[in-house]
Write a protein that holds these residues in place. Sequence first.
Motif, PDB file in Angstrom:
ATOM      1  N   UNK A 145       0.831  -1.206   0.000  1.00 58.06           N
ATOM      2  CA  UNK A 145       0.000   0.000   0.000  1.00 58.06           C
ATOM      3  C   UNK A 145       0.869   1.262   0.000  1.00 58.06           C
ATOM      4  N   UNK A 146       2.032   1.178   0.650  1.00 61.40           N
ATOM      5  CA  UNK A 146       2.941   2.318   0.669  1.00 61.40           C
ATOM      6  C   UNK A 146       3.467   2.647  -0.716  1.00 61.40           C
ATOM      7  N   UNK A 147       3.877   1.630  -1.429  1.00 60.17           N
ATOM      8  CA  UNK A 147       4.376   1.820  -2.796  1.00 60.17           C
ATOM      9  C   UNK A 147       3.267   2.363  -3.693  1.00 60.17           C
ATOM     10  N   UNK A 148       2.059   1.831  -3.522  1.00 59.67           N
ATOM     11  CA  UNK A 148       0.921   2.297  -4.324  1.00 59.67           C
ATOM     12  C   UNK A 148       0.651   3.786  -4.070  1.00 59.67           C
ATOM     13  N   UNK A 149       0.743   4.205  -2.813  1.00 62.37           N
ATOM     14  CA  UNK A 149       0.509   5.611  -2.475  1.00 62.37           C
ATOM     15  C   UNK A 149       1.590   6.504  -3.093  1.00 62.37           C
ATOM     16  N   UNK A 150       2.835   6.063  -3.035  1.00 59.02           N
ATOM     17  CA  UNK A 150       3.928   6.833  -3.638  1.00 59.02           C
ATOM     18  C   UNK A 150       3.691   7.044  -5.126  1.00 59.02           C
ATOM     19  N   UNK A 151       3.316   5.991  -5.813  1.00 60.41           N
ATOM     20  CA  UNK A 151       3.066   6.083  -7.261  1.00 60.41           C
ATOM     21  C   UNK A 151       1.892   7.019  -7.551  1.00 60.41           C
ATOM     22  N   UNK A 152       0.879   6.934  -6.714  1.00 56.27           N
ATOM     23  CA  UNK A 152      -0.315   7.763  -6.899  1.00 56.27           C
ATOM     24  C   UNK A 152       0.037   9.251  -6.810  1.00 56.27           C
ATOM     25  N   UNK A 153       0.818   9.630  -5.788  1.00 55.41           N
ATOM     26  CA  UNK A 153       1.184  11.036  -5.600  1.00 55.41           C
ATOM     27  C   UNK A 153       2.078  11.518  -6.735  1.00 55.41           C
ATOM     28  N   UNK A 154       3.030  10.687  -7.130  1.00 49.80           N
ATOM     29  CA  UNK A 154       3.966  11.078  -8.188  1.00 49.80           C
ATOM     30  C   UNK A 154       3.245  11.284  -9.522  1.00 49.80           C
ATOM     31  N   UNK A 155       2.236  10.478  -9.792  1.00 50.33           N
ATOM     32  CA  UNK A 155       1.509  10.573 -11.064  1.00 50.33           C
ATOM     33  C   UNK A 155       0.434  11.670 -11.058  1.00 50.33           C
ATOM     34  N   UNK A 156       0.051  12.120  -9.871  1.00 50.93           N
ATOM     35  CA  UNK A 156      -1.012  13.112  -9.743  1.00 50.93           C
ATOM     36  C   UNK A 156      -0.539  14.481 -10.252  1.00 50.93           C
ATOM     37  N   UNK A 157      -1.206  15.007 -11.254  1.00 46.85           N
ATOM     38  CA  UNK A 157      -0.834  16.296 -11.837  1.00 46.85           C
ATOM     39  C   UNK A 157      -1.010  17.443 -10.851  1.00 46.85           C
TER      40      UNK A 157
END
Length: 264
Positions: free
Chosen positions: A108-120
Amino acid sequence: MKMKIVKKISFIVVLLIVTTQVSTANPYWGKTGHRTIGEIANQYLKNKTKHKIAELLNGQSLALVSTFADDIKSDRHYDEFYTWHYVNMPFNVDYQHSIKNKKGDLVTGIAKCKEVIKDKNSTKEEKAFYLKLLVHLIGDLHQPMHAGRKEDKGGNMIQVQWFGAGTNLHAVWDTKMINQFGMAYTELADNADKISKEQVKFLEEGSIIDWVNETHKLSIKTYASVKVGENLRYAYMYNHFALVRSQLQKGGIRLAKVLDDLFS
């Protein structure tokens, strides 16, 4: 006069001893392991990805930021990220069927990191923060004891000896073997096994969950490799350090894959 000289000499000796102890103390995969993974990843990154990462991190390398998630453990403001460093599962239970930690875990931590990085809508500072976390977490994902059992805290409660000194199984895999080998992170990265493009593609296959399940299977073998209280020495290094090197290389290659996908 002589007494003052003796006192000064004694003070210097004590200072040297303390300084040596601090400089050689084991770090909290430790710093060398994480930096090795970051350096290997940099060797596999696409140039376009390198440029975007350099912009986000203001020129800082993946090796440099790879320890960030451990460094911030000393600040209570970041306690919410503590459980992201590991995932606990009973033997022979995969992640999909395991009881999840309500506070979050590696997946879940990795998923959250990816989500924030991809969020414009994320700011540069937010993206940089979670990128640093991501680099570290992909590294942790490949340390067998970070996918170990809950009851012994991923081997932290399994007491063993390392060349006669007390330690635990988790620390042996985090730092002891790497420190004993005595190579800097750049040397470990530059001396990683030469593998083909086909082998690289094979290692890149699968999801984060697939990689966690793979590491968990390795943890089962790691638990079986010791007895409580056993004095681990050269034979243990001989039998297991090849796996450490393999996991560091695998972690670096997969980190590059994750980053290339994120910044493509």
